[in-house]
Design an enzyme around this catalytic site. Structure first.
Site, short mmCIF file in Angstrom:
data_model
loop_
_atom_site.label_atom_id
_atom_site.label_comp_id
_atom_site.label_asym_id
_atom_site.label_seq_id
_atom_site.Cartn_x
_atom_site.Cartn_y
_atom_site.Cartn_z
N GLU A 1 -2.76 -5.51 0.26
CA GLU A 1 -2.64 -6.47 1.36
C GLU A 1 -1.71 -7.64 1.04
O GLU A 1 -0.99 -8.13 1.92
CB GLU A 1 -4.03 -7.03 1.73
CG GLU A 1 -4.94 -6.06 2.44
CD GLU A 1 -5.83 -5.28 1.49
OE1 GLU A 1 -6.88 -4.80 1.92
OE2 GLU A 1 -5.44 -5.14 0.31
N ASP B 1 -4.20 1.27 10.02
CA ASP B 1 -3.04 1.99 10.54
C ASP B 1 -2.05 0.97 11.09
O ASP B 1 -2.30 0.33 12.10
CB ASP B 1 -3.49 2.96 11.63
CG ASP B 1 -2.37 3.86 12.11
OD1 ASP B 1 -1.19 3.56 11.82
OD2 ASP B 1 -2.67 4.86 12.78
#
Length: 258
Positions: A135, A67
């Site tokens: 990522e 998050d």
């Protein structure tokens, strides 16, 4: 133990099957400190007669990784060194516990969410599910996810997904070994797999998993220190953290930021 509601997870234990459902739909079921704490608590206090552990999300999102709204709490607080260790240990317990772990994926799963999927013994998917590792868009890479995912897919699939940063569909995920079975009647598919899981003894599963870990080159116990060290390095890089904050505030990716 009947049905209970524990934010941010829903927990249900019936007929020796413990089902954990991510319960943050407004945050795409993203991982925050509460999820980590609750998983640790649940896995440290499993029923003694458990036969199967089932992980679920919802039809839109299984789990979309960390998050970003919680990124300071997760990685920039005094607990920075603990987060990768704690997540790795959670996935290790899911992977190596004396029970059958099953991920049921219906929506999108990304980044750290893929760690929960890859840690499971069996992955069931709907046709509409997608899988991604995003990522690298922020200067990061899935250090702690890789040891679990590579056991399923081998290195090239991890390599492609990390560098392409694009989601793959359930069919390709199955071709690469990440998914074991696909069916839009996901609950029926799950029930079929639980029939066998309920028949296996904890002793047999424990012995089998210890044996398999000796055969598999990427033993998660041995590689843990490498994965954790890499995770700490990328999440202590202030340029990476600032890129995440800029995205949260403006919706701009690092290459778009003035």
């Amino acid at each position: 133990m009947g049905i209970s509601m524990t934010e941010p997870l829903k927990i249900d234990y019936q007929q020796k099957v413990l089902t954990i459902t991510f319960n943050r739909p407004n945050q795409r079921n993203a991982i925050n400190s509460e999820i980590i704490f609750e998983f640790e608590r649940i896995l440290n206090d499993l029923p003694h007669d458990i036969k199967a552990l089932v992980l679920r999300g919802d039809e839109s999102y299984f789990c979309f990784g960390a998050d970003f709204d919680d990124i300071d709490e997760l990685y920039q607080s005094r607990h920075v060194s603990d987060i990768p260790v704690r997540l790795f240990d959670i996935w290790n317990k899911i992977s190596n516990g004396p029970f059958t772990s099953i991920a049921v994926v219906e929506g999108k799963v990304n980044a750290g969410g893929l760690g929960f999927v890859a840690a499971c013994d069996i992955v069931l998917s709907s046709e509409t599910a997608t899988f991604s590792l995003s990522e690298m868009l922020f200067g990061l890479f899935p250090a702690c996810v890789m040891p679990f995912m590579m056991r399923k897919t081998g290195p090239q699939a991890c390599h492609y997904m990390s560098l392409a940063t694009r989601p793959i569909d359930a069919s390709r995920a199955k071709d690469w070994g990440l998914v074991d079975a696909i069916d839009n009647n996901i609950d029926i598919l799950l029930r079929q797999h639980l029939i066998g899981a309920r028949r296996l003894s904890a002793k047999a599963i424990g012995r089998y998993k210890r044996y398999m870990n000796r055969l598999i080159a990427l033993n998660t116990h041995e590689i843990k220190s490498i994965a954790v060290e890499a995770n700490r390095e990328i999440f202590s890089d202030q340029e990476n953290i600032q890129a995440i904050k800029n995205y949260q505030q403006s919706g701009l990716f690092p290459w778009e930021t003035p």
